[in-house]
Design an enzyme around this catalytic site. Structure first.
Site, short mmCIF file in Angstrom:
data_model
loop_
_atom_site.label_atom_id
_atom_site.label_comp_id
_atom_site.label_asym_id
_atom_site.label_seq_id
_atom_site.Cartn_x
_atom_site.Cartn_y
_atom_site.Cartn_z
N CYS A 190 79.25 13.52 104.42
CA CYS A 190 78.81 14.28 105.60
C CYS A 190 79.66 14.01 106.84
CB CYS A 190 77.34 14.01 105.89
SG CYS A 190 76.26 14.59 104.57
N HIS B 252 75.85 15.49 113.40
CA HIS B 252 75.62 15.93 112.03
C HIS B 252 74.14 16.29 111.88
CE1 HIS B 252 75.40 16.18 107.79
NE2 HIS B 252 74.78 15.03 107.61
N ASN C 255 70.91 20.84 106.20
CA ASN C 255 72.08 19.96 106.14
C ASN C 255 73.11 20.56 105.18
OD1 ASN C 255 73.93 17.93 105.70
ND2 ASN C 255 72.42 16.32 105.33
O1 UT7 Z 1 73.40 13.67 105.45
C1 UT7 Z 1 73.61 12.39 104.91
C2 UT7 Z 1 72.73 11.41 105.55
N1 UT7 Z 1 71.34 11.66 105.18
C3 UT7 Z 1 70.37 11.40 106.05
O2 UT7 Z 1 70.65 11.04 107.17
C4 UT7 Z 1 68.94 11.52 105.58
C5 UT7 Z 1 68.13 10.38 106.11
N2 UT7 Z 1 66.74 10.37 105.66
C6 UT7 Z 1 65.83 11.27 106.01
O3 UT7 Z 1 66.13 12.24 106.68
C7 UT7 Z 1 64.36 11.00 105.66
O4 UT7 Z 1 64.25 9.67 105.22
C8 UT7 Z 1 63.79 11.97 104.59
C9 UT7 Z 1 63.68 13.34 105.17
C10 UT7 Z 1 64.70 11.97 103.37
C11 UT7 Z 1 62.40 11.51 104.16
O5 UT7 Z 1 61.53 11.39 105.29
P1 UT7 Z 1 60.68 10.07 105.54
O6 UT7 Z 1 59.88 10.31 106.73
O7 UT7 Z 1 61.64 8.92 105.55
O8 UT7 Z 1 59.73 10.06 104.30
P2 UT7 Z 1 59.51 8.90 103.24
O9 UT7 Z 1 60.60 8.96 102.22
O10 UT7 Z 1 59.26 7.62 103.94
O11 UT7 Z 1 58.16 9.39 102.57
C12 UT7 Z 1 56.92 9.41 103.28
C13 UT7 Z 1 55.88 10.04 102.42
C14 UT7 Z 1 55.84 9.50 100.99
O12 UT7 Z 1 54.51 9.46 100.58
P3 UT7 Z 1 53.71 8.07 100.56
O13 UT7 Z 1 54.50 7.16 99.66
O14 UT7 Z 1 53.71 7.60 101.99
O15 UT7 Z 1 52.37 8.45 100.02
C15 UT7 Z 1 56.58 10.54 100.20
O16 UT7 Z 1 56.17 10.59 98.86
O17 UT7 Z 1 56.13 11.44 102.30
C16 UT7 Z 1 56.16 11.79 100.92
N3 UT7 Z 1 57.13 12.88 100.76
C17 UT7 Z 1 56.81 14.17 100.85
N4 UT7 Z 1 55.65 14.80 101.08
C18 UT7 Z 1 55.67 16.14 101.12
C19 UT7 Z 1 58.45 12.76 100.54
N5 UT7 Z 1 59.02 13.99 100.47
C20 UT7 Z 1 58.02 14.88 100.66
C21 UT7 Z 1 57.97 16.27 100.72
N6 UT7 Z 1 56.79 16.86 100.95
N7 UT7 Z 1 59.07 17.05 100.58
#
Ligand code: UT7
Length: 338
Positions: free
Chosen positions: A119, A258, A288
């Site tokens: 990226c 980005h 993205n």
């Molecule tokens: O471009 C290259 C660089 N990439 C990045 O910079 C991406 C960086 N990361 C992110 O943008 C975020 O970490 C994500 C968007 C990937 C994820 O968001 P988050 O707020 O960090 O969510 P999480 O992974 O901590 O998950 C929180 C909760 C989980 O449930 P529990 O375990 O708390 O019950 C996940 O299972 O949200 C759940 N979850 C979802 N729920 C509904 C994860 N994905 C989804 C979804 N819909 N699509």
């Protein structure tokens, strides 16, 4: 001889026709518009469908973007001396995407090659392109950034698939002896395989039936880990570049981050103290697009840019790769070549 600075003198872009919204995404994985908007900030993303791409990959998106750039600027295609394509999803390892784009457009006097820095690819490619210009080796080149990211997206993984879209942008770069263009940069790379990788994609890991079954040919990301590194590293990079060029928050016309997650973009702006209305954001409708995010921001915001505006680009990607570049914008409105 006067010092030559590399300036952007035109911007082109392209996003494919099909729009995948969060309601449709909710039919593919267990998610919702509310979750995606709140945690990522994406409403819709453009997806390159088979019936549009006609067998091509990222070269299709980049060719469209370059065609628009040439049409807008009206520069002579024979005057283009190099094409650099920053992409993580090349059509093939070889021939390069750049060679396909050069062939599609019919550029007779250009050499070209691909660059891969995930990226952060466009940020690095601008730097490489600027080197050709400021050294006097080339007078006019095109730097492209873009990805057909949905070709490596795992639509069984709800934590990654809502994030990504397809698109490409490109810039024309030329030289000036005036104080415009790319002025400073802070670029870094370190080594973290686990949190963000594409296992079956090169010489280390062959595409066996087992690995394909385990979807190892698709992007893997540990979101939370990457999130933390992204905020810290992008904020640090912007701060370093701003400080050593004596730019206060009021001197910065635009931050161009980005587009990985709207929460990352606003966190970086907050750290620097720049208000959110000075941050280019289009993740809500483009998602993205990896190498495409920075040039697609320029593409959408070009009309709002003014000669002399201080811009800071920042990006973060797999590797990790990251950095920030300071550029003084060289023209008003949408056209340098009037
Ligand atoms: O471009 C290259 C660089 N990439 C990045 O910079 C991406 C960086 N990361 C992110 O943008 C975020 O970490 C994500 C968007 C990937 C994820 O968001 P988050 O707020 O960090 O969510 P999480 O992974 O901590 O998950 C929180 C909760 C989980 O449930 P529990 O375990 O708390 O019950 C996940 O299972 O949200 C759940 N979850 C979802 N729920 C509904 C994860 N994905 C989804 C979804 N819909 N699509």
């Amino acid at each position: 001889m006067d010092k030559i600075n590399a300036v952007i003198t035109g911007v082109g872009g392209y996003v494919p026709n099909y729009i995948l919204d969060n309601d449709e995404m909710s039919t593919i994985v267990d998610t919702s518009d509310e979750w995606i908007m709140e945690r990522i900030g994406v409403k819709t993303r453009h997806v390159l469908k088979d019936d549009e791409r006609n067998g091509a990959g990222t070269s299709y998106l980049m060719t469209k973007a370059v065609q628009e750039l040439l049409q807008k600027t009206q520069v002579d295609p024979d005057s283009i001396e190099a094409v650099i394509c920053a992409t993580t999803t090349p059509d093939y390892l070889f021939p390069s995407t750049a060679s396909l784009v050069i062939g599609n457009i019919g550029l007779k006097n250009a050499f070209g090659f691909d660059m891969e820095a995930a990226c952060a690819g466009f940020l690095y490619a601008m730097e490489v392109g600027a080197g050709f210009i400021s050294s006097g080796r080339c007078k006019r080149i095109i730097v492209c950034g873009g990805d057909y990211l949905t070709s490596i997206t795992n639509y069984e993984d709800r934590t990654t698939c809502p994030i990504f879209g397809d698109g490409a942008g490109c810039v024309l770069m030329e030289g000036t002896t005036e104080e415009y263009g790319l002025i400073d940069r802070y670029l870094r790379t370190d080594s973290h395989y686990d949190p963000l990788h594409l296992e079956v994609s090169g010489s280390a890991s062959r595409p066996t039936p087992e690995k394909l079954e385990q979807r190892k040919h698709l992007l893997y990301q540990e979101g939370r880990t990457v999130f933390k590194y992204a905020v810290t590293n992008m904020s640090d990079a912007v701060e370093i570049v701003a400080k050593r060029n004596n730019l206060t928050k009021d001197d910065i016309a635009w931050i161009i981050p980005h587009q990985a997650n709207v929460r990352i973009e606003t966190a970086v702006a907050r750290r620097i103290g720049v208000p959110e209305d000075k941050v280019m954001i289009n993740i809500d409708h483009f998602a993205n697009t990896s190498g495409g995010t920075l040039p697609l921001c320029l593409w959408e915001y070009e009309k709002q840019l003014k000669k002399g505006d201080n811009l800071i680009f920042t990006a973060f990607g797999a590797g990790f790769t990251w950095g920030a570049s300071y550029m003084k914008w060289a023209y008003d409105g949408s056209k340098f070549h009037q």
